[in-house]
Design an enzyme around this catalytic site. Structure first.
Site, mmCIF file in Angstrom:
data_model
loop_
_atom_site.group_PDB
_atom_site.id
_atom_site.type_symbol
_atom_site.label_atom_id
_atom_site.label_comp_id
_atom_site.label_asym_id
_atom_site.label_seq_id
_atom_site.Cartn_x
_atom_site.Cartn_y
_atom_site.Cartn_z
ATOM 1 C CB SER A 127 -0.891 -0.004 1.249
ATOM 2 O OG SER A 127 -1.510 1.253 1.437
ATOM 3 C CE1 TYR A 152 -4.199 -2.135 4.709
ATOM 4 C CE2 TYR A 152 -3.599 0.110 4.121
ATOM 5 C CZ TYR A 152 -3.942 -1.169 3.748
ATOM 6 O OH TYR A 152 -4.027 -1.507 2.416
#
Length: 336
Positions: A127, A152
Site C-alpha cells: 500500500s 495498517y
C-alpha cells in the site's frame, strides 16, 4: 496458467479474476466474505464470473492455515496473487487485532504455502500507506519507509519484510505492489470515492478532511489490474546492480521486488469532488475539517521502476475514470 488469487470477492481481486479468465488462465479464488463492509456487494462482484468453467471458489480465511493448504492442494498454482487483507487505515485504530490476524498471520501462512508449493511467483498487495510520515514527493520505491502512521501501514511494511525473508531463504520470487487510491466501478464502500458518491447522489453534505488540502494519486481500477498482470507475468529476479553497501529498498540480491502502482498524476481532493458533482449534476455542501489520525496529506506514485521493468503506463485520465465510475454507480443503485 493456474493462478490462485485471494480476495476475489473484493474490489481489485474480482476485476483481476475476470481479466485472467478472459485471457484463458485457470483461476482458483479464495475469499473469507467477511462483514467489514456489505457482503452483498461482494456477492454481486462474484456473480459476474463465479460460474465460469475455469473458475473455482473457496470460502476461507488466510489465517486458517489448513484451509489455505487445502486450496493449494486443490489448485497446485503456478503463480499466486495475494490481495486478501484487512483493509482500511481508520479501522486499524479501532480493531488492531483484525490486522494482525489477516495481514500478519494470514500472510505468513501464504508464504509458507507458496514455499512448499514451489510457486513460480507470488505477487502481493502492499500500500502507498507505507510511506507514512514521508514528505518527499513523488514517493519512490528507493525511499526509506520506516515511519508508518497507522497499524495498517505497519502491517503492509511488515509484509514486504516477510516476503524478502522468504525470497532470500528459499528463493521464492516475490513482488509487492504499493497500490495508490484505487477507484472505479465495484469499488469499496469504505473508501472516499464511494463515500463521496453516496452523499452527493443524495444531496447530503460531505466531510472533507485536512480542510480540503489533500491530494491523492487516484488510480483507475483497469490501470491497477493491468499493472498486476504485467507484474505477475514477470517473476522477480535478483537485481544484478544491487549493492549491499548502498542497498536499494526496492530490490535485492534475492528474487524480490517492490513497485509503486499508481497513476503518477496526483489530484486535489476538491477537484475529485468537483468531477463527481459534475457527473451527478448536483453540488453539495463541503464541511472542511482537520486531518484525521493515521492520515497523510498527499500521495504521488513514482512509477519509473514499474514502467522500466514491465512497461506499465497508466492511461485513464481522472475525468474519464470518474465518468465511468459514476455511470456504474447510477446503474448499480438504479438511480436513472
Amino acid at each position: 496458467m493456474r493462478i490462485l488469487v485471494t480476495g476475489t470477492a473484493g474490489f481489485i481481486g474480482a476485476a483481476l479474476a475476470q481479466r485472467l479468465l478472459a485471457r484463458g488462465d485457470v483461476v482458483y479464488g479464495v475469499d473469507n466474505h467477511n462483514t467489514y463492509y456489505d457482503p452483498a456487494l461482494k456477492e454481486a462482484r462474484l456473480a459476474r464470473f463465479i460460474d465460469h468453467p475455469n473458475y473455482t471458489h473457496q470460502r476461507a480465511d488466510l489465517a486458517d492455515a489448513e484451509a489455505l493448504n487445502h486450496a493449494f492442494a486443490a489448485c497446485a498454482p503456478q503463480r499466486v496473487v495475494n490481495l486478501a487483507a484487512q483493509a482500511g487505515v481508520r479501522y486499524s485504530l479501532q480493531n488492531p487485532q483484525a490486522y494482525v490476524a489477516s495481514n500478519l498471520v494470514g500472510f505468513v501462512n501464504m508464504l509458507e504455502a507458496c514455499r512448499h508449493g514451489s510457486v513460480e511467483h507470488l505477487v502481493y498487495a502492499s500500500s502507498s500507506s507505507v510511506y507514512g510520515a514521508n514528505r518527499k514527493l513523488p514517493f519512490a520505491v528507493e525511499d526509506a519507509v520506516d515511519h508508518p502512521v497507522s497499524l495498517y501501514a505497519a502491517s503492509k511494511k511488515a509484509n514486504e519484510l516477510m516476503a524478502h525473508t522468504y525470497s532470500h531463504l528459499y528463493g521464492l520470487p516475490t513482488t509487492g505492489l504499493r497500490f495508490f487510491t484505487v477507484y472505479g466501478p465495484w469499488g469499496r464502500p469504505d473508501m472516499s470515492p464511494m463515500l463521496f458518491a453516496d452523499r452527493i447522489s443524495r444531496g447530503e453534505p460531505i466531510d472533507v478532511f485536512n480542510f480540503g488540502h489533500h491530494s491523492r494519486d487516484f488510480t483507475y481500477i483497469d490501470d491497477i489490474v493491468e499493472g498486476v498482470i504485467r507484474t505477475l507475468d514477470h517473476p522477480a529476479e535478483p537485481d544484478p546492480a544491487y549493492d549491499a553497501e548502498r542497498p536499494n529498498p526496492g530490490s535485492s540480491n534475492a528474487p524480490y521486488r517492490v513497485y509503486n502502482l499508481g497513476n503518477d498524476q496526483p489530484v486535489q481532493l476538491l477537484r475529485f469532488i468537483e468531477l463527481l458533482e459534475q457527473n451527478f449534476g448536483r453540488r453539495v455542501e463541503k464541511r472542511l475539517l482537520p486531518m484525521q489520525p493515521g492520515d497523510v496529506p498527499d500521495t504521488w506514485a513514482d512509477v519509473t521502476a514499474l514502467r522500466r521493468d514491465v512497461g506499465y503506463a497508466p492511461n485513464t485520465s481522472i475525468e474519464d475514470g470518474v465518468t465511468r465510475f459514476v455511470a456504474w454507480y447510477r446503474e448499480y443503485h438504479r438511480l436513472d
